[in-house]
Enzyme design. Structure first.
Site, short mmCIF file in Angstrom:
data_model
loop_
_atom_site.label_atom_id
_atom_site.label_comp_id
_atom_site.label_asym_id
_atom_site.label_seq_id
_atom_site.Cartn_x
_atom_site.Cartn_y
_atom_site.Cartn_z
NE ARG A 30 -30.21 37.67 -59.56
CZ ARG A 30 -30.63 36.95 -60.60
NH1 ARG A 30 -30.41 37.37 -61.82
NH2 ARG A 30 -31.26 35.82 -60.41
CE1 TYR A 150 -35.34 36.81 -45.36
CE2 TYR A 150 -33.52 36.54 -43.83
CZ TYR A 150 -34.10 37.20 -44.89
OH TYR A 150 -33.45 38.25 -45.48
#
Ligand code: 1CP
Length: 341
Positions: A30, A150
């Site tokens: 990003r 996760y």
């Protein structure tokens, strides 16, 4: 035809290089205007699954900054989908899982991966990259512990209470999970090597939350088996990396990895000495430092480079992944500083 740049591979093998190789963890992302442009029309998963797009995004930081290694664009969660984990990416958060693991039954029900079918796109991306790159491309996976964090927590966590409860309270299921993940991720790395990856990195980003005793009991046997299995099948270098892991470095080295990544809180020169210079090391400028003025970045990067003893086997990197919003100009100047005139 330009000459292949093998500085990174040489440093991984602790061979002499003219200067340290440099690449950044999560170097495609990003902070790049190019990446944000691609993300206007494609999701993260699209980029991982469309080989031409994946290759383009992977190549972009090499073309923009001249890094000495590429890393195939993907995410540690991607191979969990064929195992039966249902997740999506939540903006500003990260991966969120709709069916977190709670029992041994859940672990037993995880599917084995059929790489050539389920994850064929990663292989296809690496094959394109092998033809287009002038530097080696790393393949990667998440380490069993970090993936399990996760899978059990259901997303990013601060306290890891569910994870630790599972590990301490359902020990048999825990070891079965570690074994399944270690086997599947080792095979996934070997599939990436077959497809064109010239080195592999195992991201154990969150393992540093464990004590050394817990690491030794619940993680180390699986990591060692995983690394040894990979090394029995291929001679490409294996890099392992975790954050907040200064207390685990000797054990990480003992897995048999060729390169140990050093997080940004740890002194690289001291860490390397503590490992007797018997592995290569990679790191470790604080990624948030790149938000500072160039004069400060220059001072700290020079200090880091000056602190490294004159021995083969040092790879310049950040001490964790580069962050969104990092000024591209600072990245450009930092790479130039390491590479010299
Ligand atoms: O240059 C590159 O190849 C970047 C590719 C890459 C890598 C190496 C991505 C794309 N993800 C990863 C690895 C990864 N993913 C790790 C290990 C490295 C690390 O610790 O930084 C981890 C922990 C993840 C999980 C993940 N995926 C997070 C972190 C969440 C948390 O727990 O804090 C996030 C935010 C994602 C989404 C993601 N993956 C990749 C990108 C560029 C993004 C951002 C979102 C987007 O662009 O849509």
């Amino acid at each position: 035809m330009t000459v292949f740049n093998d500085r990174f591979l040489k440093a991984c093998r602790r061979e002499e290089t003219d200067r340290p190789p440099v690449w950044f963890m999560r170097q495609a992302g990003r902070y790049q205007a190019d990446y944000r442009e691609v993300r206007k029309t494609h999701t993260l998963v699209d980029i991982c699954k469309i080989p031409e797009l994946c290759a383009q995004v992977t190549l972009s930081p090499i073309q923009q900054f001249g890094f000495d290694a590429a890393i195939v664009f993907s995410d540690i969660m991607i191979p969990l989908e064929p195992m039966g984990i249902d997740f999506h990416y939540k903006e500003g958060v990260g991966p969120v899982i709709s069916n977190p693991l709670t029992s041994k039954r859940d672990v037993e029900n995880l599917n084995p991966i059929d790489f050539g079918k389920d994850l064929q796109y990663t292989g296809a991306s690496l094959t394109i990259l092998k033809n287009e790159l002038n530097v080696p491309c790393l393949g990667f996976v998440g380490a069993p512990f970090t993936l399990a964090s996760y899978m059990i927590e259901g997303g990013p966590s601060k306290s890891y209470i569910k994870l630790k409860n599972f590990m301490y309270g359902q020990t048999e299921a825990w070891h079965l999970l570690m074994d399944k993940l270690a086997t599947n991720m080792a095979d996934y790395l070997l599939y990436q090597v077959e497809s064109g990856a010239m080195a592999v990195q195992i991201f154990d980003s969150w393992v540093g939350i464990l004590s050394q005793a817990d690491f030794k009991e619940f993680i180390f046997p699986h990591m060692q088996k995983m690394v040894q299995y990979i090394k029995s099948k291929t001679d490409v270098p294996v890099v392992i990396f975790g954050t907040n892991s200064s207390h685990l470095l000797l054990d990480m080295k003992a897995t048999g990895a060729d390169v140990v990544g050093i997080d940004w809180k740890t002194d690289v020169a001291e860490a390397w000495k503590s490992m007797n210079y018997e592995v290569a090391v990679q790191g470790n400028l604080d990624p948030t430092l790149l938000f500072g003025d160039w004069s400060l970045i220059e001072k700290r990067a020079t200090k880091l480079l000056d602190s490294i003893p004159n021995k083969p086997g040092y790879i310049f990197n950040l001490g964790h992944g580069i962050l969104p919003k990092t000024p591209e100009e600072n990245v450009r100047q930092l790479v130039k500083l390491v590479q010299g005139p």
